[in-house]
Design a protein around this motif. Structure first.
Motif, PDB file in Angstrom:
ATOM      1  N   SER A 134       0.903  -1.068  -0.050  1.00 27.61           N
ATOM      2  CA  SER A 134       0.050   0.099  -0.147  1.00 27.61           C
ATOM      3  C   SER A 134       0.755   1.072   0.019  1.00 27.61           C
ATOM      4  O   SER A 134       0.536   2.403  -0.486  1.00 27.61           O
ATOM      5  N   VAL A 135       2.014   1.236   0.623  1.00 29.14           N
ATOM      6  CA  VAL A 135       2.916   2.297   0.482  1.00 29.14           C
ATOM      7  C   VAL A 135       4.269   2.089  -0.503  1.00 29.14           C
ATOM      8  O   VAL A 135       4.593   1.231  -0.618  1.00 29.14           O
ATOM      9  N   GLN A 136       4.208   3.144  -1.330  1.00 26.98           N
ATOM     10  CA  GLN A 136       5.300   3.006  -2.327  1.00 26.98           C
ATOM     11  C   GLN A 136       6.617   3.121  -1.791  1.00 26.98           C
ATOM     12  O   GLN A 136       6.780   3.314  -0.858  1.00 26.98           O
ATOM     13  N   ASP A 137       7.612   2.881  -2.737  1.00 24.10           N
ATOM     14  CA  ASP A 137       9.201   2.798  -2.093  1.00 24.10           C
ATOM     15  C   ASP A 137       9.430   4.286  -1.958  1.00 24.10           C
ATOM     16  O   ASP A 137       9.232   5.192  -2.217  1.00 24.10           O
ATOM     17  N   SER A 138      10.355   4.069  -0.911  1.00 27.65           N
ATOM     18  CA  SER A 138      10.990   5.241  -0.463  1.00 27.65           C
ATOM     19  C   SER A 138      12.143   5.748  -1.480  1.00 27.65           C
ATOM     20  O   SER A 138      12.551   5.030  -2.215  1.00 27.65           O
ATOM     21  N   PRO A 139      12.208   7.118  -1.355  1.00 30.78           N
ATOM     22  CA  PRO A 139      13.559   7.280  -2.238  1.00 30.78           C
ATOM     23  C   PRO A 139      14.717   6.810  -2.045  1.00 30.78           C
ATOM     24  O   PRO A 139      15.488   6.510  -2.951  1.00 30.78           O
ATOM     25  N   ALA A 140      15.038   6.593  -0.928  1.00 30.56           N
ATOM     26  CA  ALA A 140      16.455   5.762  -0.248  1.00 30.56           C
ATOM     27  C   ALA A 140      16.193   4.322  -1.302  1.00 30.56           C
ATOM     28  O   ALA A 140      17.442   4.054  -1.498  1.00 30.56           O
ATOM     29  N   TYR A 141      15.270   3.656  -0.811  1.00 22.44           N
ATOM     30  CA  TYR A 141      15.280   2.422  -1.421  1.00 22.44           C
ATOM     31  C   TYR A 141      15.541   2.404  -2.980  1.00 22.44           C
ATOM     32  O   TYR A 141      16.382   1.330  -3.529  1.00 22.44           O
ATOM     33  N   ILE A 142      14.934   3.280  -3.761  1.00 21.48           N
ATOM     34  CA  ILE A 142      14.761   3.321  -5.019  1.00 21.48           C
ATOM     35  C   ILE A 142      16.353   3.572  -5.413  1.00 21.48           C
ATOM     36  O   ILE A 142      16.797   3.239  -6.446  1.00 21.48           O
ATOM     37  N   SER A 143      16.921   4.787  -4.814  1.00 20.33           N
ATOM     38  CA  SER A 143      18.509   5.103  -4.847  1.00 20.33           C
ATOM     39  C   SER A 143      19.145   3.794  -4.850  1.00 20.33           C
ATOM     40  O   SER A 143      20.132   3.582  -5.631  1.00 20.33           O
TER      41      SER A 143
END
Length: 177
Positions: A136-145
């Motif tokens: 339900s919660v999208q990925d955090s910027p840190a995870y994507i990075s």
């Protein structure tokens, strides 16, 4: 005595590396496929990162991360998605691109590291796809990075290998489509 052993070992390693490189072929088409895939993946990560940053600013309280699906070594990972799912066009093209790169690489240079690299890339995109579809919660910027960096490292290793083949094998090119 130790220095003589080290010298002999060094010469042996150099000979093995040179002979290994001479049996593998550089392929401009494969190099271009890897480069094009790297650009496409990086552009998608930039899009995801920008979206995550915009959503992260709206989030007031930290939310527990949703765990991705467990993956076993050697597990077949298909990224093909129905067109109704989020980012399905991207994931479908990733599966196609990775399959083309994998088959061409195996055809030209039967290297066991190829399976590990392809599984690593598929696993990263599989985890992202799973999280985007089931959490339900999208990925955090840190995870994507972090995921972007991991994909970049794998693709840079593949491109470096192509560069070594290009420079080390007398530029034996195979330009078959």
């Amino acid at each position: 005595m130790k220095s003589l052993f080290k010298l002999n070992l060094t010469i042996f390693i150099v000979v093995v590396i040179l002979s290994g490189c001479s049996t593998h072929k550089y392929d401009q088409t494969l190099d271009n496929q890897i480069t094009a895939f790297q650009i496409k993946a990086d552009q998608q990560f930039v899009t995801w990162y920008a979206k995550a940053m915009a959503e992260d600013v709206k989030t007031v309280s930290p939310v527990a991360a949703c765990n991705a699906a467990p993956v076993m070594a050697g597990q077949s990972l298909s990224l093909i998605s129905p067109s109704s799912e989020t980012d399905s066009q991207f994931f479908n093209s990733v599966e196609t691109d990775l399959s083309l790169i994998e088959s061409r690489t195996k055809l030209l240079n039967n290297n066991p590291a190829i399976d590990q690299q392809m599984f690593g890339l598929r696993n990263i995109f599989y985890q992202i796809k799973y999280k985007r579809q089931h959490c339900s919660v999208q990925d955090s910027p840190a995870y994507i990075s972090i995921q972007r960096k991991q994909v970049s490292v794998i693709l840079q290793a593949m491109l470096t290998y192509q560069l070594v083949l290009k420079n080390g094998s007398g530029i034996t090119q195979t330009n078959q489509g």
